[in-house]
Scaffold this active site. Sequence first.
Site, mmCIF file in Angstrom:
data_model
loop_
_atom_site.group_PDB
_atom_site.id
_atom_site.type_symbol
_atom_site.label_atom_id
_atom_site.label_comp_id
_atom_site.label_asym_id
_atom_site.label_seq_id
_atom_site.Cartn_x
_atom_site.Cartn_y
_atom_site.Cartn_z
ATOM 1 N N ASP A 130 0.823 -1.221 0.000
ATOM 2 C CA ASP A 130 0.000 0.000 0.000
ATOM 3 C C ASP A 130 0.852 1.264 0.000
ATOM 4 O O ASP A 130 0.450 2.295 0.539
ATOM 5 C CB ASP A 130 -0.951 0.014 1.213
ATOM 6 C CG ASP A 130 -1.888 -1.173 1.219
ATOM 7 O OD1 ASP A 130 -2.633 -1.342 0.245
ATOM 8 O OD2 ASP A 130 -1.860 -1.949 2.192
ATOM 9 N N GLY A 175 1.882 2.973 -2.720
ATOM 10 C CA GLY A 175 1.605 3.867 -3.837
ATOM 11 C C GLY A 175 2.298 3.433 -5.116
ATOM 12 O O GLY A 175 2.631 4.265 -5.968
ATOM 13 N N GLY A 209 1.074 1.731 -7.655
ATOM 14 C CA GLY A 209 0.250 1.904 -8.842
ATOM 15 C C GLY A 209 0.425 3.272 -9.472
ATOM 16 O O GLY A 209 0.549 3.386 -10.704
ATOM 17 N N HIS A 224 -3.909 -1.560 -6.426
ATOM 18 C CA HIS A 224 -3.080 -0.439 -6.845
ATOM 19 C C HIS A 224 -4.006 0.670 -7.318
ATOM 20 O O HIS A 224 -4.715 0.521 -8.311
ATOM 21 C CB HIS A 224 -2.133 -0.858 -7.967
ATOM 22 C CG HIS A 224 -1.007 -1.734 -7.500
ATOM 23 N ND1 HIS A 224 -0.048 -2.242 -8.342
ATOM 24 C CD2 HIS A 224 -0.695 -2.189 -6.268
ATOM 25 C CE1 HIS A 224 0.809 -2.965 -7.640
ATOM 26 N NE2 HIS A 224 0.431 -2.947 -6.387
ATOM 27 N N THR A 242 2.502 -12.373 2.474
ATOM 28 C CA THR A 242 1.744 -12.951 1.374
ATOM 29 C C THR A 242 2.375 -14.295 1.040
ATOM 30 O O THR A 242 3.336 -14.719 1.698
ATOM 31 C CB THR A 242 1.715 -12.008 0.152
ATOM 32 O OG1 THR A 242 0.730 -12.474 -0.764
ATOM 33 C CG2 THR A 242 3.068 -11.895 -0.512
ATOM 34 N N THR A 245 -10.146 -4.133 0.400
ATOM 35 C CA THR A 245 -11.059 -4.522 1.476
ATOM 36 C C THR A 245 -11.822 -3.365 2.085
ATOM 37 O O THR A 245 -12.861 -3.572 2.714
ATOM 38 C CB THR A 245 -10.263 -5.201 2.603
ATOM 39 O OG1 THR A 245 -9.340 -4.245 3.155
ATOM 40 C CG2 THR A 245 -9.491 -6.407 2.084
ATOM 41 N N PRO A 263 -9.724 -0.122 7.518
ATOM 42 C CA PRO A 263 -8.839 0.954 7.970
ATOM 43 C C PRO A 263 -7.410 0.431 8.087
ATOM 44 O O PRO A 263 -7.175 -0.627 8.663
ATOM 45 C CB PRO A 263 -9.395 1.318 9.356
ATOM 46 C CG PRO A 263 -10.786 0.797 9.375
ATOM 47 C CD PRO A 263 -10.787 -0.416 8.511
ATOM 48 N N LYS A 309 3.055 10.488 -0.727
ATOM 49 C CA LYS A 309 2.145 11.092 0.250
ATOM 50 C C LYS A 309 2.831 12.061 1.218
ATOM 51 O O LYS A 309 2.429 12.189 2.373
ATOM 52 C CB LYS A 309 1.400 9.999 1.025
ATOM 53 C CG LYS A 309 0.395 9.244 0.161
ATOM 54 C CD LYS A 309 -0.618 8.499 1.010
ATOM 55 C CE LYS A 309 -1.903 8.271 0.263
ATOM 56 N NZ LYS A 309 -2.954 7.685 1.082
ATOM 57 N N SER A 326 6.322 12.359 -4.024
ATOM 58 C CA SER A 326 4.924 12.505 -4.423
ATOM 59 C C SER A 326 4.201 13.431 -3.446
ATOM 60 O O SER A 326 4.288 13.267 -2.225
ATOM 61 C CB SER A 326 4.250 11.124 -4.441
ATOM 62 O OG SER A 326 2.857 11.262 -4.577
#
Length: 424
Positions: A13, A15, A17, A41, A240, A302, A305, A332, A413
């Site tokens: 998660d 970023g 993508g 993504h 994973t 999903t 949070p 971010k 970013s």
Amino acid sequence: MGNCAIVGINWGDEGKGRMVDLLTQDYDIVVRFQGGGNAGHTVINDLGKFALHLLPSGIFREGVVNVLGNGVAVDPENLWAEIQQVEANGVPVTPEKLMISDRASLLLPWHRDLDALEEARLSDKKYGSTKQGIAPFYSDKYQKKTVLAGELFYPEHLRAHLADLLEWKNLTLTGVYGAKPYTMEDLEKWIEESCEKIKPYVCDSGAFLRKANKEGKSILFEAQLGALRDLDFGIHPYTTSSNTTAAFAAVGSGVAGAKIDKIVGVAKAYSTCVGEGPFTCEWFGEEAEALREAGGEYGAKTGRPRRVGPLDIVATKYGVEMQAATDIALTKMDVLSYMDQIPVCTHYIVDGVQTDDFPFPAALEKAEPVIEYLEGWKTDISGIRTWEELPEAARKYVEFVEDRIGCHITYVSVGAERDAYIKR
């Protein structure tokens, strides 16, 4: 241009993508080389906002070929739904634009059932699965009990193979979990309603990639999740079920001769984590909620949070090493603009001893964060596009992180949009 891998540095998660969508302009081919539909993504461009789960993030660029490699868990049902969603927004997905490796295994309907059944059995010891069938899929793959996408072109062979798998899998469904068994009628319906629809995209993508590589075409390898979720090097067992590191890119794509010239590791300017497992710098309460709301930290797949906290230097440096990153994309940064002071986890304390080394998984639960604070910039930076325009405090934050993790931060970013970034 050479070849490039875009990979996650932390728990996923980060970023990736948006970075693939951005950098694809410089590449001929984008390849997803591992994982399945268990993570999202998010891509925002002039066509809208998209949460991709299986489609490579280069699908929006004209003239770019997108490939699902042999290392991917191809879920025909969800892939077809995703193709339809993207096409409904004006993005054509043709067999010339999307290829599925004939050596990729197909995620079968019972894999999702087994995922949910096992999480329910584990109860409070669950791994935090998204219940997309990924762990059962890869378990079956390494037991050589999956169906290859190329088998769709051999219908008699396919049905005989499925009948054998059905007999074997029903032993587990009924005997271990007391669940309802599958029938050949169920599988015939799955073939007709899902597999036949993706069949036009299935081909020998490995041969295509090897030829393209020899001809000097540039390939961008896209990973799912991050180094800390890697099956071998992550926070076992809360990982994973595939290898998320750039080293696996060539194997998971079927182009073993590909040289990766650049590895862009993606990390957030703070830490987030979806799912279970140790998360040393985790925040709770109002402090966590403020950061979660500022960053919109909810899972793309999903809606859960995300767990949040300050940037973790120890974990990030380890991720840089595991990915062999040559460049970092720090995403971010704009989210931190509300803070008076910016916290950073700079060291761990394990059993009373300060360390900069990422601990063995069994020792992670004991790790405590050492927090340092940097000056905040308290101004909106989302419209800034050059390094010189950034507030001094923001530049110092980037330089501090860069120095501690030992890898150049090339991209900063400052928003989710395609052009909302600064290149150093």
